[in-house]
Write a protein that holds these residues in place. Structure first.
Motif, PDB file in Angstrom:
ATOM      1  N   ALA A  17      20.102  -9.111 -16.859  1.00  0.00           N
ATOM      2  CA  ALA A  17      20.285  -7.826 -17.186  1.00  0.00           C
ATOM      3  C   ALA A  17      19.416  -6.911 -17.515  1.00  0.00           C
ATOM      4  CB  ALA A  17      21.588  -7.806 -18.807  1.00  0.00           C
ATOM      5  N   LYS A  18      17.934  -7.451 -17.498  1.00  0.00           N
ATOM      6  CA  LYS A  18      16.878  -6.938 -17.486  1.00  0.00           C
ATOM      7  C   LYS A  18      16.583  -6.597 -15.823  1.00  0.00           C
ATOM      8  CE  LYS A  18      15.561  -5.264 -21.705  1.00  0.00           C
ATOM      9  NZ  LYS A  18      15.592  -4.073 -21.844  1.00  0.00           N
ATOM     10  N   LEU A  19      16.556  -7.846 -14.951  1.00  0.00           N
ATOM     11  CA  LEU A  19      16.161  -7.717 -14.374  1.00  0.00           C
ATOM     12  C   LEU A  19      17.668  -6.218 -13.125  1.00  0.00           C
ATOM     13  CD1 LEU A  19      15.139  -8.500 -11.151  1.00  0.00           C
ATOM     14  CD2 LEU A  19      16.681 -10.039 -11.156  1.00  0.00           C
ATOM     15  N   VAL A  20      18.661  -6.490 -13.639  1.00  0.00           N
ATOM     16  CA  VAL A  20      19.624  -5.448 -12.570  1.00  0.00           C
ATOM     17  C   VAL A  20      18.980  -3.315 -13.509  1.00  0.00           C
ATOM     18  CG1 VAL A  20      21.838  -4.627 -12.982  1.00  0.00           C
ATOM     19  CG2 VAL A  20      21.639  -6.815 -12.876  1.00  0.00           C
ATOM     20  N   GLU A  21      19.148  -3.832 -14.812  1.00  0.00           N
ATOM     21  CA  GLU A  21      18.233  -2.071 -14.971  1.00  0.00           C
ATOM     22  C   GLU A  21      16.665  -1.731 -14.550  1.00  0.00           C
ATOM     23  OE1 GLU A  21      16.421  -0.928 -19.235  1.00  0.00           O
ATOM     24  OE2 GLU A  21      18.082  -2.550 -19.315  1.00  0.00           O
ATOM     25  N   TRP A  22      16.097  -2.715 -14.372  1.00  0.00           N
ATOM     26  CA  TRP A  22      15.266  -2.560 -13.427  1.00  0.00           C
ATOM     27  C   TRP A  22      14.947  -2.222 -11.824  1.00  0.00           C
ATOM     28  CZ3 TRP A  22      10.352  -1.280 -13.506  1.00  0.00           C
ATOM     29  CH2 TRP A  22       9.623  -0.979 -12.832  1.00  0.00           C
ATOM     30  N   ALA A  23      16.308  -2.622 -11.068  1.00  0.00           N
ATOM     31  CA  ALA A  23      17.008  -2.251 -10.220  1.00  0.00           C
ATOM     32  C   ALA A  23      17.390  -1.214  -9.692  1.00  0.00           C
ATOM     33  CB  ALA A  23      17.405  -3.756  -9.523  1.00  0.00           C
ATOM     34  N   ARG A  24      17.738  -0.369 -10.575  1.00  0.00           N
ATOM     35  CA  ARG A  24      18.605   0.338 -10.656  1.00  0.00           C
ATOM     36  C   ARG A  24      17.661   1.678 -10.570  1.00  0.00           C
ATOM     37  NH1 ARG A  24      23.595  -1.056 -14.366  1.00  0.00           N
ATOM     38  NH2 ARG A  24      25.274  -2.280 -12.315  1.00  0.00           N
ATOM     39  N   GLU A  25      16.415   1.197 -12.036  1.00  0.00           N
ATOM     40  CA  GLU A  25      15.936   2.026 -12.312  1.00  0.00           C
ATOM     41  C   GLU A  25      14.728   2.673 -10.855  1.00  0.00           C
ATOM     42  OE1 GLU A  25      11.234   2.415 -14.714  1.00  0.00           O
ATOM     43  OE2 GLU A  25      13.096   1.638 -15.451  1.00  0.00           O
ATOM     44  N   CYS A  26      14.492   1.569 -10.400  1.00  0.00           N
ATOM     45  CA  CYS A  26      13.453   1.294  -8.709  1.00  0.00           C
ATOM     46  C   CYS A  26      14.448   2.389  -8.183  1.00  0.00           C
ATOM     47  CB  CYS A  26      13.179   0.179  -8.215  1.00  0.00           C
ATOM     48  SG  CYS A  26      12.353  -0.830  -9.145  1.00  0.00           S
ATOM     49  N   GLU A  27      15.757   1.985  -7.668  1.00  0.00           N
ATOM     50  CA  GLU A  27      16.630   2.771  -6.952  1.00  0.00           C
ATOM     51  C   GLU A  27      16.531   4.185  -6.912  1.00  0.00           C
ATOM     52  OE1 GLU A  27      17.485   1.450  -3.526  1.00  0.00           O
ATOM     53  OE2 GLU A  27      16.449   0.051  -4.617  1.00  0.00           O
ATOM     54  N   GLY A  28      16.852   4.889  -8.742  1.00  0.00           N
ATOM     55  CA  GLY A  28      16.599   5.373  -8.951  1.00  0.00           C
ATOM     56  C   GLY A  28      15.666   6.654  -8.086  1.00  0.00           C
TER      57      GLY A  28
END
Length: 73
Positions: A58-69
């Motif tokens: 879940a943290k990895l997904v959160e990080w990926a979303r932050e990067c994409e944002g």
């Protein structure tokens, strides 16, 4: 959204080094029945990671979303 190995290698972690440990990540993928080699080549859908119920996934997904944002303003 696709989570990539770049996200895995750059996620801020609990110490001064970024990224999750690749050998342990590979073992985690195997334990979850996920294809590590395919992940390295193509990434993995965030929903598949979230479906594992794993907090680090879940943290990895959160990080990926932050990067994409950040990348898309």
């Amino acid at each position: 959204m696709i989570v990539t190995s770049t996200h895995l290698r750059t996620i801020p972690y609990f110490n001064e080094r970024a990224g999750f440990c690749l050998p342990k990540a590979r073992a985690w993928f195997r334990a979850q029945g996920l294809d590590w080699s395919d992940f390295l080549r193509h990434g993995i859908d965030a929903e598949l990671l979230l479906a594992t119920g794993d907090g680090m996934a879940a943290k990895l997904v959160e990080w990926a979303r932050e990067c994409e944002g950040r990348a898309h303003g």
